[in-house]
Structures are given as C-alpha cells and as structure tokens.
Design a protein around this motif. Structure first.
Motif, PDB file in Angstrom:
ATOM      1  N   SER A  31       0.716  -0.999   0.023  1.00 28.32           N
ATOM      2  CA  SER A  31       0.082   0.044  -0.036  1.00 28.32           C
ATOM      3  C   SER A  31       0.838   1.201   0.113  1.00 28.32           C
ATOM      4  O   SER A  31       0.345   2.420  -0.080  1.00 28.32           O
ATOM      5  CB  SER A  31      -1.165  -0.158   1.124  1.00 28.32           C
ATOM      6  N   ALA A  32       1.996   1.052   0.145  1.00 30.18           N
ATOM      7  CA  ALA A  32       2.953   2.261   0.175  1.00 30.18           C
ATOM      8  C   ALA A  32       3.097   2.827  -1.597  1.00 30.18           C
ATOM      9  O   ALA A  32       3.602   3.833  -1.508  1.00 30.18           O
ATOM     10  CB  ALA A  32       4.428   1.812   0.635  1.00 30.18           C
ATOM     11  N   ASP A  33       2.674   1.679  -2.380  1.00 32.45           N
ATOM     12  CA  ASP A  33       2.778   2.364  -3.773  1.00 32.45           C
ATOM     13  C   ASP A  33       1.432   2.084  -4.472  1.00 32.45           C
ATOM     14  O   ASP A  33       1.145   1.314  -5.174  1.00 32.45           O
ATOM     15  CB  ASP A  33       4.076   1.386  -4.404  1.00 32.45           C
ATOM     16  N   PRO A  34       0.380   2.858  -4.211  1.00 32.77           N
ATOM     17  CA  PRO A  34      -0.954   2.718  -4.942  1.00 32.77           C
ATOM     18  C   PRO A  34      -0.859   2.752  -6.366  1.00 32.77           C
ATOM     19  O   PRO A  34      -1.769   2.197  -7.144  1.00 32.77           O
ATOM     20  CB  PRO A  34      -1.664   3.825  -4.251  1.00 32.77           C
ATOM     21  N   GLY A  35       0.140   3.652  -6.930  1.00 38.69           N
ATOM     22  CA  GLY A  35       0.195   3.775  -8.219  1.00 38.69           C
ATOM     23  C   GLY A  35       0.386   2.450  -9.153  1.00 38.69           C
ATOM     24  O   GLY A  35      -0.073   2.272 -10.194  1.00 38.69           O
ATOM     25  N   ALA A  36       0.977   1.468  -8.362  1.00 42.10           N
ATOM     26  CA  ALA A  36       1.444   0.213  -8.926  1.00 42.10           C
ATOM     27  C   ALA A  36       0.073  -0.786  -8.996  1.00 42.10           C
ATOM     28  O   ALA A  36      -0.137  -1.453 -10.091  1.00 42.10           O
ATOM     29  CB  ALA A  36       2.452  -0.530  -8.182  1.00 42.10           C
ATOM     30  N   MET A  37      -0.794  -0.328  -8.067  1.00 43.51           N
ATOM     31  CA  MET A  37      -1.971  -1.150  -8.045  1.00 43.51           C
ATOM     32  C   MET A  37      -2.855  -0.580  -9.234  1.00 43.51           C
ATOM     33  O   MET A  37      -3.450  -1.583  -9.956  1.00 43.51           O
ATOM     34  CB  MET A  37      -2.808  -0.974  -6.528  1.00 43.51           C
ATOM     35  N   THR A  38      -2.896   0.584  -9.530  1.00 44.74           N
ATOM     36  CA  THR A  38      -3.660   1.293 -10.696  1.00 44.74           C
ATOM     37  C   THR A  38      -3.036   0.686 -11.783  1.00 44.74           C
ATOM     38  O   THR A  38      -4.009   0.228 -12.590  1.00 44.74           O
ATOM     39  CB  THR A  38      -3.530   2.813 -10.635  1.00 44.74           C
ATOM     40  N   ALA A  39      -1.693   0.359 -12.072  1.00 43.74           N
ATOM     41  CA  ALA A  39      -1.342  -0.159 -13.246  1.00 43.74           C
ATOM     42  C   ALA A  39      -1.599  -1.591 -13.224  1.00 43.74           C
ATOM     43  O   ALA A  39      -2.068  -2.199 -14.615  1.00 43.74           O
ATOM     44  CB  ALA A  39       0.087   0.099 -13.231  1.00 43.74           C
ATOM     45  N   ILE A  40      -1.586  -2.443 -12.448  1.00 40.24           N
ATOM     46  CA  ILE A  40      -2.206  -3.899 -12.385  1.00 40.24           C
ATOM     47  C   ILE A  40      -3.515  -4.011 -12.836  1.00 40.24           C
ATOM     48  O   ILE A  40      -3.909  -4.635 -13.650  1.00 40.24           O
ATOM     49  CB  ILE A  40      -1.979  -4.355 -10.823  1.00 40.24           C
ATOM     50  N   LEU A  41      -4.368  -2.998 -12.301  1.00 40.10           N
ATOM     51  CA  LEU A  41      -5.825  -3.322 -12.550  1.00 40.10           C
ATOM     52  C   LEU A  41      -6.231  -2.920 -14.132  1.00 40.10           C
ATOM     53  O   LEU A  41      -7.058  -3.249 -14.546  1.00 40.10           O
ATOM     54  CB  LEU A  41      -6.574  -2.343 -11.811  1.00 40.10           C
ATOM     55  N   ALA A  42      -5.419  -2.092 -14.613  1.00 42.89           N
ATOM     56  CA  ALA A  42      -5.453  -1.701 -15.846  1.00 42.89           C
ATOM     57  C   ALA A  42      -5.258  -2.844 -16.905  1.00 42.89           C
ATOM     58  O   ALA A  42      -5.954  -2.951 -17.822  1.00 42.89           O
ATOM     59  CB  ALA A  42      -4.783  -0.510 -16.085  1.00 42.89           C
ATOM     60  N   LYS A  43      -4.058  -3.428 -16.464  1.00 41.14           N
ATOM     61  CA  LYS A  43      -3.717  -4.587 -17.284  1.00 41.14           C
ATOM     62  C   LYS A  43      -4.659  -5.494 -16.991  1.00 41.14           C
ATOM     63  O   LYS A  43      -5.020  -6.322 -18.131  1.00 41.14           O
ATOM     64  CB  LYS A  43      -2.402  -4.964 -16.802  1.00 41.14           C
ATOM     65  N   GLY A  44      -5.304  -5.900 -16.083  1.00 42.32           N
ATOM     66  CA  GLY A  44      -6.411  -7.001 -15.806  1.00 42.32           C
ATOM     67  C   GLY A  44      -7.319  -6.630 -16.374  1.00 42.32           C
ATOM     68  O   GLY A  44      -8.013  -7.628 -17.002  1.00 42.32           O
ATOM     69  N   ALA A  45      -7.800  -5.212 -16.546  1.00 43.22           N
ATOM     70  CA  ALA A  45      -9.240  -5.143 -17.130  1.00 43.22           C
ATOM     71  C   ALA A  45      -9.003  -5.344 -18.922  1.00 43.22           C
ATOM     72  O   ALA A  45      -9.903  -5.895 -19.317  1.00 43.22           O
ATOM     73  CB  ALA A  45      -9.460  -3.713 -17.011  1.00 43.22           C
ATOM     74  N   GLU A  46      -7.762  -5.012 -19.284  1.00 38.62           N
ATOM     75  CA  GLU A  46      -7.720  -5.238 -20.548  1.00 38.62           C
ATOM     76  C   GLU A  46      -7.785  -7.016 -21.114  1.00 38.62           C
ATOM     77  O   GLU A  46      -8.298  -7.331 -22.195  1.00 38.62           O
ATOM     78  CB  GLU A  46      -6.028  -4.907 -20.954  1.00 38.62           C
ATOM     79  N   LYS A  47      -7.074  -7.583 -20.203  1.00 38.95           N
ATOM     80  CA  LYS A  47      -7.018  -8.972 -20.255  1.00 38.95           C
ATOM     81  C   LYS A  47      -8.607  -9.850 -20.183  1.00 38.95           C
ATOM     82  O   LYS A  47      -8.949 -10.576 -20.953  1.00 38.95           O
ATOM     83  CB  LYS A  47      -5.914  -9.685 -19.259  1.00 38.95           C
ATOM     84  N   ALA A  48      -9.206  -9.137 -19.116  1.00 36.26           N
ATOM     85  CA  ALA A  48     -10.720  -9.506 -18.910  1.00 36.26           C
ATOM     86  C   ALA A  48     -11.675  -9.109 -20.079  1.00 36.26           C
ATOM     87  O   ALA A  48     -12.402 -10.006 -20.572  1.00 36.26           O
ATOM     88  CB  ALA A  48     -10.960  -8.955 -17.430  1.00 36.26           C
ATOM     89  N   ALA A  49     -11.409  -7.916 -20.612  1.00 32.81           N
ATOM     90  CA  ALA A  49     -12.188  -7.450 -21.743  1.00 32.81           C
ATOM     91  C   ALA A  49     -12.207  -8.268 -22.880  1.00 32.81           C
ATOM     92  O   ALA A  49     -12.993  -8.653 -23.640  1.00 32.81           O
ATOM     93  CB  ALA A  49     -12.269  -6.043 -21.936  1.00 32.81           C
ATOM     94  N   ALA A  50     -10.905  -8.730 -23.104  1.00 34.26           N
ATOM     95  CA  ALA A  50     -10.579  -9.384 -24.387  1.00 34.26           C
ATOM     96  C   ALA A  50     -11.492 -10.777 -24.342  1.00 34.26           C
ATOM     97  O   ALA A  50     -12.070 -11.217 -25.376  1.00 34.26           O
ATOM     98  CB  ALA A  50      -9.168  -9.638 -24.460  1.00 34.26           C
ATOM     99  N   VAL A  51     -11.530 -11.353 -23.290  1.00 32.85           N
ATOM    100  CA  VAL A  51     -12.307 -12.533 -22.999  1.00 32.85           C
ATOM    101  C   VAL A  51     -13.780 -12.354 -23.027  1.00 32.85           C
ATOM    102  O   VAL A  51     -14.682 -12.930 -23.890  1.00 32.85           O
ATOM    103  CB  VAL A  51     -12.218 -13.267 -21.880  1.00 32.85           C
ATOM    104  N   ALA A  52     -14.280 -11.274 -22.006  1.00 36.10           N
ATOM    105  CA  ALA A  52     -15.723 -11.129 -22.060  1.00 36.10           C
ATOM    106  C   ALA A  52     -16.197 -10.478 -23.263  1.00 36.10           C
ATOM    107  O   ALA A  52     -17.492 -10.958 -23.616  1.00 36.10           O
ATOM    108  CB  ALA A  52     -15.659  -9.936 -20.738  1.00 36.10           C
ATOM    109  N   ASN A  53     -15.696  -9.585 -24.059  1.00 34.90           N
ATOM    110  CA  ASN A  53     -16.239  -9.112 -25.394  1.00 34.90           C
ATOM    111  C   ASN A  53     -16.484 -10.228 -26.379  1.00 34.90           C
ATOM    112  O   ASN A  53     -17.740 -10.070 -26.908  1.00 34.90           O
ATOM    113  CB  ASN A  53     -15.300  -8.210 -25.793  1.00 34.90           C
ATOM    114  N   LEU A  54     -15.878 -11.593 -26.350  1.00 32.31           N
ATOM    115  CA  LEU A  54     -16.238 -12.343 -27.303  1.00 32.31           C
ATOM    116  C   LEU A  54     -17.353 -13.057 -26.686  1.00 32.31           C
ATOM    117  O   LEU A  54     -18.267 -13.243 -27.775  1.00 32.31           O
ATOM    118  CB  LEU A  54     -14.971 -13.559 -27.183  1.00 32.31           C
TER     119      LEU A  54
END
Ligand code: TYM
Length: 327
Positions: A289-312
């Motif tokens: 939690s000392a680096d909240p910016g890292a979590m934002t990046a992780i979640l953005a990458k996760g959403a991209e991977k998830a959306a690729a499956v979900a949209n199909l």
C-alpha cells in the motif's frame, strides 16, 4: 485448462470468513487454472455509499487480495466496472431470470429486511453475478457456502439461455471448501461472520491488530459444558473454533477435537493459528500500500485481459439473441 472466476465486494474490511471461505483458496486456484478475480464495485452500488469510500475501498481490496497471494502475473485481477460487458450481459440475465426466482434469493430477503432503502439493484443483484461468471466461460467458481444459491441460479440461467437461443454459455460449478466454507460470528456462532454483524467482537478482520484478534478468540462464545466435540448443531461455538483451526492448519475439525479436553487451550491454539495466518498478509499489505500507483497499473492491465475474453462472449450472446451486430 479449466477456467476459474470469483468475486468480492469492496465494501467494509475483509474478514476471516472471506479469507478462509474464499480468497485463500483463490491463491491455490491461480496455479491450477486460468483464473479471473474481480473486485465487484457495481455490486457495491446496490446499497448507497460515499463515493470517496467506494473509490478508496476498491483499491484497498485489490491491494489486500494481492497481499494474500494473488499474483497479477499469474491470474487476471480486475475491477468489474472497468469491463462494461458485465453491465450489458447483466441486462440479458435480468431478462432470462424470472421475477419469482429472484424473489426466492435468501440473501435478498436478508438484506432487504435490514435495509432502509431497498434498491431495484439489490433485487436484480444475482443476475449481475451470473453475468460476471458467464462472461468468462467459467468452469469453476470458488466461493463460501453463502453463495451456493446464487451459483445454482447462475447455472439455471445459463441452461435456460442455452435452451432458448442455442449453446452460448458454459454452465459453471461452485467449489465450496471443506473447511472454512462457513465461518461463524465469534459472539453469535449460529450466524455467519459478516460485514453487517451487529457486534464488532464477533468479527475478526484480516488487517486487525493481532493482540485484539487474540482477545476476540479468548472471549469467543462457547457453551456451559466443557467437552470439546465437533457438532455444529449442539455445539456451534466450539465447532466454529475447530473449523477455523482446521482451515488454518489444513486438518480435519473432528479429528482436531480429539486433541482437546478443555476450551481454553482450543481458544488459544485457534487464536495463534489465525495470528500466524494474518501476520504475513499484514506485513505484505503494508509494503504494497506504500505504492498505490502500482495497483492502478495492475488493474488496468487486468481489465484489458478480462475485456478481451468478456467481449467475445458478449458478442456471442448478442448474436444468439438476435441483436444487430455493432458497427
Ligand atoms: P462477498 O463479497 O460477500 O464475499 C466474498 C467471498 O467470501 C465468502 N464469505 C464467507 N465464507 C465463509 N464464511 C463466511 N462467514 C463468509 N462470508 C463471506 C463468500 O461466500 C464469497 O465467496 N455476491 C458475492 C460477490 C460476487 C461473486 C461474483 C462471487 C459478485 N460476483 C461472481 C463469485 C462469482 C458476494 O457478495 O461476496
């Protein structure tokens, strides 16, 4: 490879029930299956809350899931509202579910009895949960026992949609752990441990001060006998302690009972096992939690991977329903 998906609401602090009933098992699942874990912020909107609190708790929940052991390089960790397909498929599921079916949901009855304002979203909540699961062609959904009915509904909706419109969705199965599936309140051991429990003394939070955790176990309600026996109906308090100890140590609650003749040592050992489970999580959470910016990046990458499956899957469902192709 099998596909696994599960979700958790970013409301309130994560407690021992969430940890032992669900999240801890996700950590193992991520190495055995193609796994998706989602912080369900849209579900949290079913009960009005402060935007500031929702924003903060969504990041905190994702950080805590990582501290418990979800590895964003191994699994896909994302926030539900970052993948718009969830809201769209949810509407299709609302039109597949019957009103009477949703009215029978025990969680709706419980929550609406207690709520001052009962939103329509609280009622259709299980349709959104079905969408979360079906979008990913999910084979297995690791959850605690309280989600059993929602999972049955998801299966029914998938099968009904497939029967009406042709094979579109995988019909998923719930995976409910042997130990820890139903962690009970330490003060009211016939009620499940829950974010909405009336007494703080009955809930153990994952980020709670460890001395306070020990005190809560010391004061846990048992009964006026002194025999240590695993019997959920006759001895709910003692059985809850045995289940928690079993879930933390990977043993069987009934065999653990044979090693105790008094409540005091059982309470002390359970407290210690819980403290040793929580200690590394708390340390890791402090680092992350000392680096909240890292979590934002992780979640953005996760959403991209998830959306690729979900949209199909969403496109498949739209076609099946007869909606005109986009664009
Ligand atoms: P939620 O956020 O209430 O709880 C997250 C997970 O924790 C489990 N759990 C427990 N397990 C054992 N003992 C307890 N006392 C206890 N309390 C909670 C829950 O069973 C759950 O696995 N509707 C879901 C979130 C959701 C979801 C999904 C889950 C939304 N979409 C898709 C799976 C798949 C919920 O409110 O969980």
């Amino acid at each position: 490879m099998a596909r696994v998906l599960s979700g958790i609401q970013p409301t309130g602090a994560l407690h021992l029930g969430n940890l032992l009933g669900a999240v801890r098992n996700w950590v193992e699942d991520q190495h055995r299956a193609d796994s998706y874990f989602v912080v369900v912020d849209l579900h949290a909107l079913t009960v009005p809350k402060s935007p500031e609190v929702l924003r903060r708790s969504t990041v905190e929940m994702a950080t805590l899931l990582t501290a418990i052991g979800l590895d964003p390089d191994v699994c896909t960790l994302f926030v539900q509202s970052h993948v718009p397909a969830h809201a769209e498929l949810s509407w299709f599921m609302e039109c597949t579910a019957a009103f009477g079916e949703l009215r029978r949901m025990v969680q709706f009855k419980d929550k609406s009895d207690r709520a001052e304002f009962v939103s329509a979203g609280l009622f259709t909540y299980p349709a959104l949960q079905a969408a979360d699961i079906l979008l990913y062609d999910t084979d297995r959904v690791p959850v605690g026992d309280d989600q059993r009915q929602h999972l049955e509904l998801t299966r029914d909706l998938a099968a009904r949609f497939n029967a009406r419109y042709g094979q579109t969705f995988v019909v998923p199965e719930a995976t409910i752990p042997r130990a820890g599936a139903r962690v009970m309140d330490l003060q009211n051991p016939t009620d499940k441990m829950s974010k909405s429990s009336s007494s703080e003394a009955g809930i153990v939070y994952v980020l709670e001060d460890l001395e306070a955790v020990v005190r809560k176990f010391k004061r846990a309600v048992t009964d006026s006998e002194s025999e240590v026996r695993y019997d959920i109906v006759a001895k709910p308090g003692v059985s809850n302690l045995l289940s928690i100890l079993a879930a933390c140590t990977g043993q069987d609650p009934a065999s653990l009972a044979e090693g105790y003749s008094q409540y005091g040592p059982l309470k002390a050992d359970t407290a210690e096992a819980v403290v040793e489970t929580l200690r590394p999580v708390q340390a890791r959470y402090a680092e992350l939690s000392a680096d909240p910016g890292a979590m934002t990046a992780i979640l953005a990458k996760g959403a991209e991977k998830a959306a690729a499956v979900a949209n199909l899957t969403l496109t498949r469902a739209r076609d099946a329903l007869g909606l005109l192709p986009r664009g």
